[in-house]
Design an enzyme around this catalytic site. Structure first.
Site, PDB file in Angstrom:
ATOM      1  N   ARG A  16       0.706  -1.475   0.362  1.00 45.92           N
ATOM      2  CA  ARG A  16       0.292   0.094  -0.134  1.00 45.92           C
ATOM      3  C   ARG A  16       1.180   1.333   0.415  1.00 45.92           C
ATOM      4  NH1 ARG A  16      -2.662  -1.334   5.702  1.00 45.92           N
ATOM      5  NH2 ARG A  16      -4.364   1.596   4.909  1.00 45.92           N
ATOM      6  N   LYS A  88      -1.339  -7.758  12.052  1.00 43.96           N
ATOM      7  CA  LYS A  88      -3.392  -7.389  12.563  1.00 43.96           C
ATOM      8  C   LYS A  88      -3.682  -6.725  11.370  1.00 43.96           C
ATOM      9  CE  LYS A  88      -3.115  -2.278  13.816  1.00 43.96           C
ATOM     10  NZ  LYS A  88      -3.693  -1.845  13.831  1.00 43.96           N
ATOM     11  N   ASP A  89      -3.938  -6.667  10.207  1.00 40.67           N
ATOM     12  CA  ASP A  89      -4.452  -6.032   8.797  1.00 40.67           C
ATOM     13  C   ASP A  89      -4.844  -7.674   8.901  1.00 40.67           C
ATOM     14  OD1 ASP A  89      -5.325  -3.615  10.057  1.00 40.67           O
ATOM     15  OD2 ASP A  89      -2.895  -2.861   8.607  1.00 40.67           O
ATOM     16  N   THR A 132     -11.311   6.783  17.288  1.00 39.71           N
ATOM     17  CA  THR A 132     -11.079   5.468  17.508  1.00 39.71           C
ATOM     18  C   THR A 132     -12.364   4.734  16.130  1.00 39.71           C
ATOM     19  OG1 THR A 132      -9.829   2.968  17.100  1.00 39.71           O
ATOM     20  CG2 THR A 132     -11.234   4.539  19.443  1.00 39.71           C
ATOM     21  N   SER A 134     -12.538   1.618  15.834  1.00 37.42           N
ATOM     22  CA  SER A 134     -12.129  -0.197  16.425  1.00 37.42           C
ATOM     23  C   SER A 134     -12.997  -0.424  16.578  1.00 37.42           C
ATOM     24  CB  SER A 134     -10.282  -0.335  16.509  1.00 37.42           C
ATOM     25  OG  SER A 134     -10.380  -1.410  17.410  1.00 37.42           O
ATOM     26  N   LEU A 135     -13.577  -1.456  16.598  1.00 40.75           N
ATOM     27  CA  LEU A 135     -14.813  -1.669  17.556  1.00 40.75           C
ATOM     28  C   LEU A 135     -14.119  -2.465  19.012  1.00 40.75           C
ATOM     29  CD1 LEU A 135     -17.771  -3.795  15.279  1.00 40.75           C
ATOM     30  CD2 LEU A 135     -17.273  -1.161  16.475  1.00 40.75           C
ATOM     31  N   ARG A 136     -12.415  -2.864  18.484  1.00 42.72           N
ATOM     32  CA  ARG A 136     -12.255  -3.879  19.688  1.00 42.72           C
ATOM     33  C   ARG A 136     -11.843  -2.732  21.130  1.00 42.72           C
ATOM     34  NH1 ARG A 136      -6.516  -3.321  20.847  1.00 42.72           N
ATOM     35  NH2 ARG A 136      -6.801  -2.120  18.757  1.00 42.72           N
ATOM     36  N   ARG A 137     -11.199  -1.355  20.422  1.00 41.05           N
ATOM     37  CA  ARG A 137     -10.490  -0.201  21.350  1.00 41.05           C
ATOM     38  C   ARG A 137     -11.928   0.090  21.594  1.00 41.05           C
ATOM     39  NH1 ARG A 137      -6.453   1.598  17.069  1.00 41.05           N
ATOM     40  NH2 ARG A 137      -4.871   0.643  17.206  1.00 41.05           N
ATOM     41  N   ARG A 154     -10.874   7.497  10.315  1.00 40.38           N
ATOM     42  CA  ARG A 154     -10.095   6.322   9.729  1.00 40.38           C
ATOM     43  C   ARG A 154      -9.193   7.724   9.053  1.00 40.38           C
ATOM     44  NH1 ARG A 154     -12.992   3.437   6.128  1.00 40.38           N
ATOM     45  NH2 ARG A 154     -10.830   2.734   5.535  1.00 40.38           N
ATOM     46  N   GLY A 155      -8.514   6.712   7.393  1.00 36.92           N
ATOM     47  CA  GLY A 155      -7.564   7.226   7.298  1.00 36.92           C
ATOM     48  C   GLY A 155      -6.266   6.510   7.917  1.00 36.92           C
ATOM     49  N   ASN A 156      -4.954   7.106   7.134  1.00 32.69           N
ATOM     50  CA  ASN A 156      -3.284   7.022   7.703  1.00 32.69           C
ATOM     51  C   ASN A 156      -3.360   7.648   8.995  1.00 32.69           C
ATOM     52  OD1 ASN A 156      -2.452   9.563   7.033  1.00 32.69           O
ATOM     53  ND2 ASN A 156      -2.103   8.720   4.884  1.00 32.69           N
ATOM     54  N   VAL A 157      -2.406   7.322   9.746  1.00 30.39           N
ATOM     55  CA  VAL A 157      -1.614   7.713  10.637  1.00 30.39           C
ATOM     56  C   VAL A 157      -1.072   8.887  10.783  1.00 30.39           C
ATOM     57  CG1 VAL A 157       0.295   7.470  12.621  1.00 30.39           C
ATOM     58  CG2 VAL A 157      -0.418   5.694  11.551  1.00 30.39           C
ATOM     59  N   THR A 159      -2.818  11.859   8.171  1.00 34.11           N
ATOM     60  CA  THR A 159      -4.531  12.288   9.087  1.00 34.11           C
ATOM     61  C   THR A 159      -4.822  11.957  10.146  1.00 34.11           C
ATOM     62  OG1 THR A 159      -4.703  11.570   6.115  1.00 34.11           O
ATOM     63  CG2 THR A 159      -6.766  11.852   7.421  1.00 34.11           C
ATOM     64  N   ARG A 160      -4.954  10.875  11.450  1.00 30.87           N
ATOM     65  CA  ARG A 160      -5.194  10.681  12.331  1.00 30.87           C
ATOM     66  C   ARG A 160      -5.291  11.759  13.107  1.00 30.87           C
ATOM     67  NH1 ARG A 160      -6.703   4.080  12.999  1.00 30.87           N
ATOM     68  NH2 ARG A 160      -7.709   3.964  10.775  1.00 30.87           N
ATOM     69  N   CYS A 247     -13.004  -8.206  10.784  1.00 30.68           N
ATOM     70  CA  CYS A 247     -12.621  -6.196  11.455  1.00 30.68           C
ATOM     71  C   CYS A 247     -14.122  -5.800  11.887  1.00 30.68           C
ATOM     72  CB  CYS A 247     -12.285  -5.432  10.333  1.00 30.68           C
ATOM     73  SG  CYS A 247     -11.417  -4.677  10.372  1.00 30.68           S
TER      74      CYS A 247
END
Length: 311
Positions: A16, A88-89, A132, A134-137, A154-157, A159-160, A247
């Site tokens: 990616r 993890k992805d 976040t 992430s449902l886990r988080r 969402r978005g890359n690091v 962007t976040r 996910c």
């Protein structure tokens, strides 16, 4: 359709285009060049559906596999020989025709609490906004701080982080490993870590995917494999696989080596209510997948199935 023959002196890596993905692919390339002097290693950057659709939660648009599909097509069409992923992805079950050829030594597996003004999760003000997707988080945040407003992110690091810095959120949760790899460790205000907080299965580990049965590629990748990491993430992923994790399901898993063998902790959470179901077990180093199945079974016996059916 005939595919061009692969040059035995070269290897192409599908990746990616995010900064983190490129760092990981470059890292694998450097390791390969060191292990095999004279091997020409080339990156083939591409955009995946998971990168393109950033206005909706990942769970809504198809889950983790979105980050793999285009890379796998490139391998099938011989435009690439391997693909590099944050492990993890990678879905618990790979599509037929693909295999994990190497798992590199794991970096920091913890989650990172990131905030401009606040040092820790417990010092956030009442009803603070935390980002976040992430449902886990989300499940673990809700369990610890039911007052928080949990917002999608969402978005890359980068962007976040920009959204946090713009004031859209009071805090966000990211993976420590990603921040460390991008030279952004200073942004970590505190670490959310085991046993109180559990990461995603295989968080912090980099996986190299290949075409199943490709002996040349398997031989090239063998020196990159870290046996200790592979054992632990195999236990974590076996637990997730038994729970049919994707996910869309808030599942966390973390395995460590002890003097007696392996210790695996697992968690299934409800992102809406903050209800957490936890289980753990110890097992032999030689049988990590069986340990994963044991912990999954314990979670199911404690009622995890009811939460999983909601998702």
């Amino acid at each position: 359709m005939a595919h061009p023959p692969t040059d035995p002196r070269s290897l192409k890596i599908a990746t990616r285009q995010s900064a983190l993905a490129l760092w990981q692919a470059d890292h694998v390339a450097a390791r390969l060049r060191h292990a095999h002097p004279g091997l020409a290693v080339e990156l083939v950057p591409m955009t995946t559906r998971g990168d393109q659709v950033i206005d909706r939660p990942l769970a809504e648009i198809g889950g983790k596999g979105l980050f793999l599909k285009e890379l796998e097509v490139a391998m099938l069409e011989r435009r690439a020989d391997i693909a590099v992923h944050s492990f993890k992805d990678v879905p618990a079950e790979l599509d037929a025709g693909f295999a994990i050829g190497a798992v590199l030594e794991r970096a920091d597996p913890a989650d990172a609490f990131v905030s401009v003004r606040h040092a820790r999760l417990d010092t956030l003000p009442q009803s603070a906004k935390v980002g976040t997707s992430s449902l886990r988080r989300q499940a673990q945040l809700r369990a610890l701080r039911p007052d928080l407003q949990l917002l999608d992110l969402r978005g890359n690091v980068n962007t976040r982080l920009a959204k946090l810095d713009a004031g859209d959120y009071d805090a966000i949760v990211l993976a420590c490993a990603g921040l460390d790899r991008l030279g952004l460790s200073a942004r970590i205000r505190s670490r959310l870590q085991a046993p109180d907080w559990l990461p995603a299965a295989a968080q912090g580990a980099v996986a190299v995917e290949m075409r199943a049965g490709d002996a040349r590629i398997a031989e090239l990748l063998a020196p990159l494999n870290d046996a200790d990491t592979l054992r632990c993430v195999s236990a974590e992923r076996a637990m997730t696989r038994r729970l049919e994790g994707s996910c869309q399901v808030p599942i966390a898993a973390f395995c460590v080596e002890t003097e007696r063998g392996l210790l695996l902790r697992g968690l299934v959470g409800d992102a809406a209510t903050g209800k957490l179901i936890r289980a753990e077990a110890e097992g032999a180093r030689a049988a990590p997948e069986s340990l994963g199945r044991v912990v999954a079974q314990r979670l199911l016996e404690l009622g995890a199935g009811e939460i999983l059916q909601k998702h």
